[in-house]
Design a protein around this motif. Sequence first.
Motif, mmCIF file in Angstrom:
data_model
loop_
_atom_site.group_PDB
_atom_site.id
_atom_site.type_symbol
_atom_site.label_atom_id
_atom_site.label_comp_id
_atom_site.label_asym_id
_atom_site.label_seq_id
_atom_site.Cartn_x
_atom_site.Cartn_y
_atom_site.Cartn_z
ATOM 1 N N ILE A 51 49.271 82.321 -3.916
ATOM 2 C CA ILE A 51 47.910 82.849 -3.855
ATOM 3 C C ILE A 51 46.910 81.697 -3.875
ATOM 4 C CG2 ILE A 51 46.173 84.136 -5.169
ATOM 5 C CD1 ILE A 51 48.485 86.096 -5.851
ATOM 6 N N GLU A 52 47.130 80.728 -4.740
ATOM 7 C CA GLU A 52 46.230 79.578 -4.793
ATOM 8 C C GLU A 52 46.210 78.831 -3.463
ATOM 9 O OE1 GLU A 52 46.316 78.529 -9.537
ATOM 10 O OE2 GLU A 52 47.891 77.680 -8.259
ATOM 11 N N LYS A 53 47.358 78.697 -2.835
ATOM 12 C CA LYS A 53 47.445 78.020 -1.532
ATOM 13 C C LYS A 53 46.659 78.778 -0.477
ATOM 14 C CE LYS A 53 50.835 77.281 2.097
ATOM 15 N NZ LYS A 53 50.829 78.537 2.789
ATOM 16 N N HIS A 54 46.891 80.095 -0.397
ATOM 17 C CA HIS A 54 46.204 80.892 0.628
ATOM 18 C C HIS A 54 44.705 80.993 0.344
ATOM 19 C CE1 HIS A 54 49.640 82.056 3.010
ATOM 20 N NE2 HIS A 54 50.298 82.319 1.898
ATOM 21 N N ALA A 55 44.317 81.070 -0.915
ATOM 22 C CA ALA A 55 42.889 81.140 -1.258
ATOM 23 C C ALA A 55 42.200 79.820 -0.919
ATOM 24 C CB ALA A 55 42.721 81.478 -2.734
ATOM 25 N N ALA A 56 42.882 78.702 -1.110
ATOM 26 C CA ALA A 56 42.307 77.392 -0.810
ATOM 27 C C ALA A 56 42.079 77.196 0.689
ATOM 28 C CB ALA A 56 43.219 76.285 -1.343
ATOM 29 N N GLY A 65 39.574 85.927 -1.405
ATOM 30 C CA GLY A 65 40.109 84.735 -2.031
ATOM 31 C C GLY A 65 39.647 84.589 -3.472
ATOM 32 N N LYS A 66 38.357 84.844 -3.702
ATOM 33 C CA LYS A 66 37.817 84.752 -5.065
ATOM 34 C C LYS A 66 38.429 85.821 -5.973
ATOM 35 C CE LYS A 66 33.366 82.599 -4.273
ATOM 36 N NZ LYS A 66 31.933 82.713 -4.473
ATOM 37 N N VAL A 67 38.569 87.030 -5.453
ATOM 38 C CA VAL A 67 39.152 88.111 -6.251
ATOM 39 C C VAL A 67 40.610 87.794 -6.581
ATOM 40 C CG1 VAL A 67 39.780 90.562 -6.217
ATOM 41 C CG2 VAL A 67 37.543 89.842 -5.372
ATOM 42 N N ALA A 68 41.339 87.263 -5.611
ATOM 43 C CA ALA A 68 42.739 86.893 -5.855
ATOM 44 C C ALA A 68 42.833 85.816 -6.928
ATOM 45 C CB ALA A 68 43.390 86.419 -4.550
ATOM 46 N N LEU A 69 41.936 84.845 -6.897
ATOM 47 C CA LEU A 69 41.949 83.791 -7.917
ATOM 48 C C LEU A 69 41.580 84.345 -9.291
ATOM 49 C CD1 LEU A 69 40.466 80.778 -5.927
ATOM 50 C CD2 LEU A 69 42.848 81.162 -6.620
ATOM 51 N N ASP A 106 49.515 92.616 -4.326
ATOM 52 C CA ASP A 106 48.438 93.174 -3.494
ATOM 53 C C ASP A 106 47.526 92.058 -2.981
ATOM 54 O OD1 ASP A 106 49.429 95.718 -3.946
ATOM 55 O OD2 ASP A 106 47.930 96.211 -5.471
ATOM 56 N N HIS A 107 47.160 91.133 -3.874
ATOM 57 C CA HIS A 107 46.289 90.029 -3.463
ATOM 58 C C HIS A 107 46.960 89.151 -2.414
ATOM 59 C CE1 HIS A 107 43.146 90.954 -6.262
ATOM 60 N NE2 HIS A 107 43.920 90.773 -7.320
ATOM 61 N N LEU A 108 48.243 88.855 -2.608
ATOM 62 C CA LEU A 108 48.953 88.025 -1.635
ATOM 63 C C LEU A 108 49.011 88.729 -0.282
ATOM 64 C CD1 LEU A 108 50.450 85.427 -1.004
ATOM 65 C CD2 LEU A 108 52.549 86.523 -1.808
ATOM 66 N N ASP A 109 49.287 90.013 -0.295
ATOM 67 C CA ASP A 109 49.306 90.764 0.967
ATOM 68 C C ASP A 109 47.935 90.739 1.639
ATOM 69 O OD1 ASP A 109 51.981 91.331 0.673
ATOM 70 O OD2 ASP A 109 51.682 93.399 0.006
ATOM 71 N N ALA A 110 46.876 90.871 0.841
ATOM 72 C CA ALA A 110 45.521 90.841 1.407
ATOM 73 C C ALA A 110 45.212 89.467 2.005
ATOM 74 C CB ALA A 110 44.497 91.192 0.334
ATOM 75 N N LEU A 111 45.613 88.412 1.331
ATOM 76 C CA LEU A 111 45.334 87.057 1.822
ATOM 77 C C LEU A 111 46.142 86.708 3.061
ATOM 78 C CD1 LEU A 111 45.116 85.085 -1.544
ATOM 79 C CD2 LEU A 111 43.222 85.779 -0.067
ATOM 80 N N THR A 112 47.350 87.257 3.167
ATOM 81 C CA THR A 112 48.210 86.926 4.301
ATOM 82 C C THR A 112 48.111 87.941 5.434
ATOM 83 O OG1 THR A 112 50.103 88.068 3.317
ATOM 84 C CG2 THR A 112 49.872 85.706 2.847
ATOM 85 N N GLY A 113 47.375 89.018 5.207
ATOM 86 C CA GLY A 113 47.211 90.026 6.241
ATOM 87 C C GLY A 113 48.356 91.018 6.327
#
Length: 158
Positions: A51-56, A65-69, A106-113
């Motif tokens: 998650i940190e990688k994808h948010a960065a 990204g902010k919500v995932a972090l 859920d956050h990882l899925d959102a960040l990766t589509g």
Amino acid sequence: MSATESTSLDTARLRAYASWFTAQTTLPRHPTTRAYETGLREALGGLIPQIEKHAAERQADDVPGKVALAGVGEARRRMGIPERNGLKGEFERVKRLAMSVSALCDHLDALTGARMCLLCDRALEEAGANWVPYDRAVPIGGVKSGHVHAACAKAVQR
């Protein structure tokens, strides 16, 4: 369960693992609770860096990204909570770890589509799968919106 085996593409498996624990209506035995704590911590250990990688990789003002972090911060806080006295206290503490695993999936899925069926928790992009929009009232949070496989929606309507 090793989180490193499955976190990049198999968030459905991690969600199922966490969901089993949170769905318990009676307290699991202490060894079961301890084993799940270990597995959930491994899962979080695999999810957090991804998650940190994808948010960065996103813009600084990117909301998902902010919500995932923020979810990562909450998961880390929960991981730092010390062991509780009694089985009920321990169950509640480990249950919060399981809830963090589900949220981070859920956050990882959102960040990766990635798009998952809200009913069966399998990928919507499976070969030949048709999907439809879905809204359903849920007790916490109001409405759960997303998509489901057409076959899953038909099964619910029966």
